[in-house]
Scaffold this motif. Structure first.
Motif, mmCIF file in Angstrom:
data_model
loop_
_atom_site.group_PDB
_atom_site.id
_atom_site.type_symbol
_atom_site.label_atom_id
_atom_site.label_comp_id
_atom_site.label_asym_id
_atom_site.label_seq_id
_atom_site.Cartn_x
_atom_site.Cartn_y
_atom_site.Cartn_z
ATOM 1 N N VAL A 179 6.083 12.754 77.521
ATOM 2 C CA VAL A 179 6.437 14.078 78.056
ATOM 3 C C VAL A 179 7.652 13.998 78.969
ATOM 4 O O VAL A 179 8.250 15.015 79.304
ATOM 5 N N GLN A 180 7.997 12.772 79.383
ATOM 6 C CA GLN A 180 9.217 12.523 80.147
ATOM 7 C C GLN A 180 9.936 11.357 79.474
ATOM 8 O O GLN A 180 9.838 10.199 79.904
ATOM 9 N N PRO A 181 10.681 11.601 78.403
ATOM 10 C CA PRO A 181 11.262 10.515 77.602
ATOM 11 C C PRO A 181 12.135 9.551 78.402
ATOM 12 O O PRO A 181 12.115 8.346 78.142
ATOM 13 N N ARG A 182 12.920 10.045 79.336
ATOM 14 C CA ARG A 182 13.795 9.151 80.107
ATOM 15 C C ARG A 182 12.979 8.193 80.970
ATOM 16 O O ARG A 182 13.314 7.004 81.084
ATOM 17 N N ILE A 183 11.931 8.714 81.570
ATOM 18 C CA ILE A 183 11.083 7.853 82.409
ATOM 19 C C ILE A 183 10.374 6.821 81.538
ATOM 20 O O ILE A 183 10.248 5.647 81.916
ATOM 21 N N TYR A 184 9.931 7.241 80.336
ATOM 22 C CA TYR A 184 9.284 6.269 79.450
ATOM 23 C C TYR A 184 10.264 5.176 79.031
ATOM 24 O O TYR A 184 9.910 3.989 78.995
ATOM 25 N N THR A 185 11.494 5.552 78.700
ATOM 26 C CA THR A 185 12.486 4.555 78.279
ATOM 27 C C THR A 185 12.750 3.554 79.403
ATOM 28 O O THR A 185 12.841 2.337 79.173
ATOM 29 N N THR A 186 12.859 4.069 80.635
ATOM 30 C CA THR A 186 13.060 3.174 81.781
ATOM 31 C C THR A 186 11.866 2.234 81.950
ATOM 32 O O THR A 186 12.024 1.017 82.185
ATOM 33 N N TYR A 187 10.666 2.780 81.853
ATOM 34 C CA TYR A 187 9.440 1.980 81.969
ATOM 35 C C TYR A 187 9.386 0.919 80.874
ATOM 36 O O TYR A 187 9.058 -0.251 81.121
ATOM 37 N N MET A 188 9.698 1.315 79.630
ATOM 38 C CA MET A 188 9.638 0.388 78.503
ATOM 39 C C MET A 188 10.612 -0.769 78.700
ATOM 40 O O MET A 188 10.264 -1.953 78.509
ATOM 41 N N LEU A 189 11.853 -0.471 79.089
ATOM 42 C CA LEU A 189 12.843 -1.524 79.296
ATOM 43 C C LEU A 189 12.426 -2.467 80.419
ATOM 44 O O LEU A 189 12.616 -3.702 80.320
ATOM 45 N N ALA A 190 11.852 -1.882 81.489
ATOM 46 C CA ALA A 190 11.410 -2.730 82.604
ATOM 47 C C ALA A 190 10.293 -3.674 82.166
ATOM 48 O O ALA A 190 10.285 -4.874 82.500
ATOM 49 N N CYS A 191 9.319 -3.154 81.375
ATOM 50 C CA CYS A 191 8.206 -3.988 80.915
ATOM 51 C C CYS A 191 8.684 -5.079 79.954
ATOM 52 O O CYS A 191 8.278 -6.257 80.058
ATOM 53 N N LEU A 192 9.538 -4.742 79.003
ATOM 54 C CA LEU A 192 10.027 -5.727 78.029
ATOM 55 C C LEU A 192 10.869 -6.802 78.712
ATOM 56 O O LEU A 192 10.807 -7.998 78.347
ATOM 57 N N PHE A 193 11.646 -6.409 79.706
ATOM 58 C CA PHE A 193 12.432 -7.403 80.443
ATOM 59 C C PHE A 193 11.526 -8.329 81.239
ATOM 60 O O PHE A 193 11.777 -9.547 81.344
ATOM 61 N N THR A 194 10.439 -7.767 81.805
ATOM 62 C CA THR A 194 9.476 -8.586 82.550
ATOM 63 C C THR A 194 8.803 -9.600 81.620
ATOM 64 O O THR A 194 8.614 -10.782 81.976
ATOM 65 N N ILE A 195 8.433 -9.153 80.415
ATOM 66 C CA ILE A 195 7.844 -10.073 79.424
ATOM 67 C C ILE A 195 8.858 -11.153 79.046
ATOM 68 O O ILE A 195 8.517 -12.346 78.920
ATOM 69 N N TYR A 196 10.121 -10.770 78.884
ATOM 70 C CA TYR A 196 11.171 -11.733 78.547
ATOM 71 C C TYR A 196 11.316 -12.795 79.636
ATOM 72 O O TYR A 196 11.520 -13.986 79.343
ATOM 73 N N LEU A 197 11.193 -12.370 80.916
ATOM 74 C CA LEU A 197 11.292 -13.332 82.021
ATOM 75 C C LEU A 197 10.190 -14.382 81.954
ATOM 76 O O LEU A 197 10.374 -15.539 82.366
ATOM 77 N N GLY A 198 9.007 -14.003 81.453
ATOM 78 C CA GLY A 198 7.909 -14.965 81.342
ATOM 79 C C GLY A 198 8.177 -16.040 80.297
ATOM 80 O O GLY A 198 7.718 -17.182 80.431
ATOM 81 N N TRP A 199 8.919 -15.691 79.252
ATOM 82 C CA TRP A 199 9.210 -16.651 78.184
ATOM 83 C C TRP A 199 10.488 -17.454 78.440
ATOM 84 O O TRP A 199 10.649 -18.563 77.894
ATOM 85 N N ALA A 200 11.395 -16.950 79.203
ATOM 86 C CA ALA A 200 12.719 -17.577 79.355
ATOM 87 C C ALA A 200 12.670 -19.045 79.789
ATOM 88 O O ALA A 200 13.397 -19.879 79.223
#
Length: 625
Positions: A179-200
């Motif tokens: 219902v708030q696409p911009r906020i979801y996109t920001t949330y999604m990028l933050a979560c995926l980057f956090t997951i990436y940090l765990g694997w790096a």
């Protein structure tokens, strides 16, 4: 938008337009007649109203959607965090796991309490929606921090399972935050980057490239999915907004119809009584007139019959005007006309009527001027106001005064009557309203005169103001009349007197009773009159008369295939430019009339006097054998 939804919106828009078009024709007094949905102001207002309804419903549905999804999301998050404990506790121990679990549990449970309080306090607003979405995104991101926090202690297999669960969590969150696409996109990028940090720290170069590509592609898909879900919600709300607007307008139309029906019922109830009164009076007085031979008594009875007929005429005109307004057929056809012409026609015989009632009368204007008005409607406005003044004035007099003020004419109609009370003034132009003055003077009528007068003035863009007479008792009405930028079509000299002695007048009227009555009236004034029901009969009769007509008085409607204007044209073709006047109960366009003046049935004979006077003194027919 899917084809089905576009079709639904189009259908609703068409139905909405039809409702507006139908309801606009019955808006009653105080509005321009025949305003449909093509009116830019109306379209703009309805567009703004639809946009407001759409925005409000979209926010409301979005808040309802995110609150319901966040409740189920809380249970899912707590269950997932508890299941992950089976992998985290053996790897890092209870204390680190419980700290992470406590933060996640606290965030998800307290946010629900806060959301409910915020909704109660602010309701479904754009601000509360944004606040709920941001807090939901932050609390969801906290859950994904388990990947970098515990990655170093987990095996690759366990970390892969956790990663799969977290990315699934991010994907599921689209149902909450779309219902708030911009906020979801920001949330999604933050979560995926956090997951990436765990694997790096532990992945090889090829693995990191594959992980990066996979996360980017998955993120793009989720971003588009959130936009699609948002679009579907918006389209659904748009259809709902159209439905709501349509329902509101149908309710308004039904309300207007009920009000109109109630108004007609009140009018018919009042009119049925008030119309019968003068008819009853006329019948009784006519019976008295037939039996008495006393000249003084006959004069008194005749005056009373005239008064009753005038009352009947006034109410009958109100009925016709009301029908025209409701049908949207009362239209203004402005033209350039000399002010003196309008005043002479509208005030003809009024001085005598004032004198008969013992009232003074004065007509004053500094200079003549061309004005831009509909001659029929303007004459009706002035006459209605004069009739009103005469009705409510018992002592003193009535004054009509005109003066030019910049680019318009101001016409004042003042009386020394009972006046209008302060309490009645706001309602004086409302239909069916009868104030205290009507009760005090026992005046007849059903309360339509001023409402109809206001409507006629509005059609011509003539200002109409009613106020107490300055410096004394009574009422002052001010008409603000536009000045014409072109030369007046008709001019008239002043101080003319009617002289029909031996004037040859032809009368064309298809109604036998009206034809006989008008013939008798013209002969009573000394005229020689030849009358007929249509043009063919009249032309045949004129062949036996060795004289050209000096004046034509014609009804407009003369049967299925003939009308008064056509007969006038035929007579002028044979005898030359004979002056003529048209009398009709129909509305005739200015283009069709040309220079032929028109009087509305039922005609006021003092007004007919004035027109005949002008025509006979300003034009002389050419004699022809």
């Amino acid at each position: 938008m899917p084809f089905g939804r576009w079709r639904a919106v189009a259908l609703l828009s068409h139905t909405d337009a039809m409702i507006l078009k139908r309801s606009s024709g019955s808006q009653g007094f105080g509005t321009q007649a025949s305003q449909g949905t093509d009116d830019p102001d109306s379209t703009q207002k309805n567009g703004a109203r639809l946009a407001a309804i759409n925005d409000a419903m979209l926010v409301e549905k979005s808040v309802e959607f995110i609150l319901s999804q966040s409740r189920s999301g809380t249970l899912s998050a707590l269950l997932m965090a508890a299941v992950l404990g089976a992998m985290f506790v053996p790897a890092v121990g209870w204390q680190p796991y419980l700290i992470w679990f406590g933060v996640v549990a606290f965030g998800f449970t307290t946010r629900q309490f806060y959301f409910l309080q915020l909704f109660k306090r602010e309701g479904a607003t754009a601000k509360s929606l944004r606040t709920i979405a941001i807090i939901s995104a932050i609390s969801g991101w906290v859950a994904s921090t388990c990947v970098p926090l515990f990655a170093g202690a987990l095996t690759n297999e366990d970390l892969a399972v956790v990663t799969a669960l977290m990315t699934s969590w991010v994907a599921v969150a689209v149902a909450v935050l779309s219902v708030q696409p911009r906020i979801y996109t920001t949330y999604m990028l933050a979560c995926l980057f956090t997951i990436y940090l765990g694997w790096a720290p532990r992945a090889t170069g090829a693995e990191l490239i594959a992980l990066t590509v996979g996360l980017m592609l998955g993120g793009l898909v989720l971003h588009r999915l959130s936009r699609q879900i948002w679009g579907m919600l918006r389209d659904t709300v748009q259809v709902g907004a159209q439905n709501k607007l349509l329902a509101d307008q149908m309710a308004d139309a039904l309300g207007s119809a009920r009000d109109a029906y109630a108004s007609r019922s009140r009018f018919l109830a009042a009119a049925s009584h008030d119309l019968l009164q003068p008819v009853h009076s006329i019948k009784l007085l006519a019976s008295v007139l037939q039996r008495t031979n006393d000249a003084e008594r006959r004069a008194t009875v005749t005056e009373q019959i005239t008064q009753s007929a005038g009352s009947l005429d006034s109410m009958f005109r109100s009925i016709l005007d009301l029908a025209q307004i409701d049908a949207g057929t009362m239209l203004a056809k402005p033209q350039a006309l000399q002010l003196s012409v309008i005043l002479s026609r509208a005030t003809a015989g009024f001085q005598d009527r004032c004198a008969a009632k013992g009232l003074g009368y004065a007509l004053q204007y500094e200079h003549d001027a061309g004005v831009w008005v509909d001659p029929v409607l303007m004459g009706r406005v002035i006459r209605n106001l004069l009739e009103n003044a005469l009705k409510f004035t018992t002592t003193g007099g009535i004054r009509v005064a005109g003066q030019q003020v910049q680019d318009h004419m101001e016409l004042l109609i003042e009386d020394t009557g009972v006046g209008i009370s302060e309490a009645d003034r706001p309602f004086i132009f409302e239909a069916f309203f009868r104030g205290a003055a009507a009760k005090h003077t026992d005046a007849d009528g059903v309360g339509l005169g001023l409402a109809i007068t206001r409507h006629m003035a509005d059609l011509m863009k003539v200002g109409l103001q009613l106020s107490p007479r300055p410096g004394g008792q009574g009422t002052q009405v001010k008409l603000t009349i536009p000045i014409s930028q072109t030369a007046p079509l008709i001019r008239v000299s002043t101080a003319l007197t009617l002289d029909l002695q031996d004037r040859f007048i032809v009368l064309i009227e298809d109604d036998e009773k009206v034809r006989k009555a008008t013939d008798i009236w013209l002969r009573e004034l000394g005229a020689k009159c030849l009358s007929a029901s249509n043009g063919d009969i009249l032309l045949e009769a004129l062949k036996r008369v060795d004289q050209a007509p000096e004046l034509i008085v014609a009804d407009y409607r003369l049967g299925k295939h003939d009308n008064g204007l056509a007969v006038i044209a035929r007579l002028r073709e044979r005898f030359g430019p004979i002056p003529a006047v048209l009398i009709s109960g129909d509305k005739v366009s200015a283009e069709e009339l040309g220079s032929v003046p028109i009087l509305s049935k039922p005609v006021q004979f003092d007004e007919l006097n004035s027109v005949l006077m002008q025509l006979l003194r300003t034009s002389k027919p050419e004699k022809s054998g």
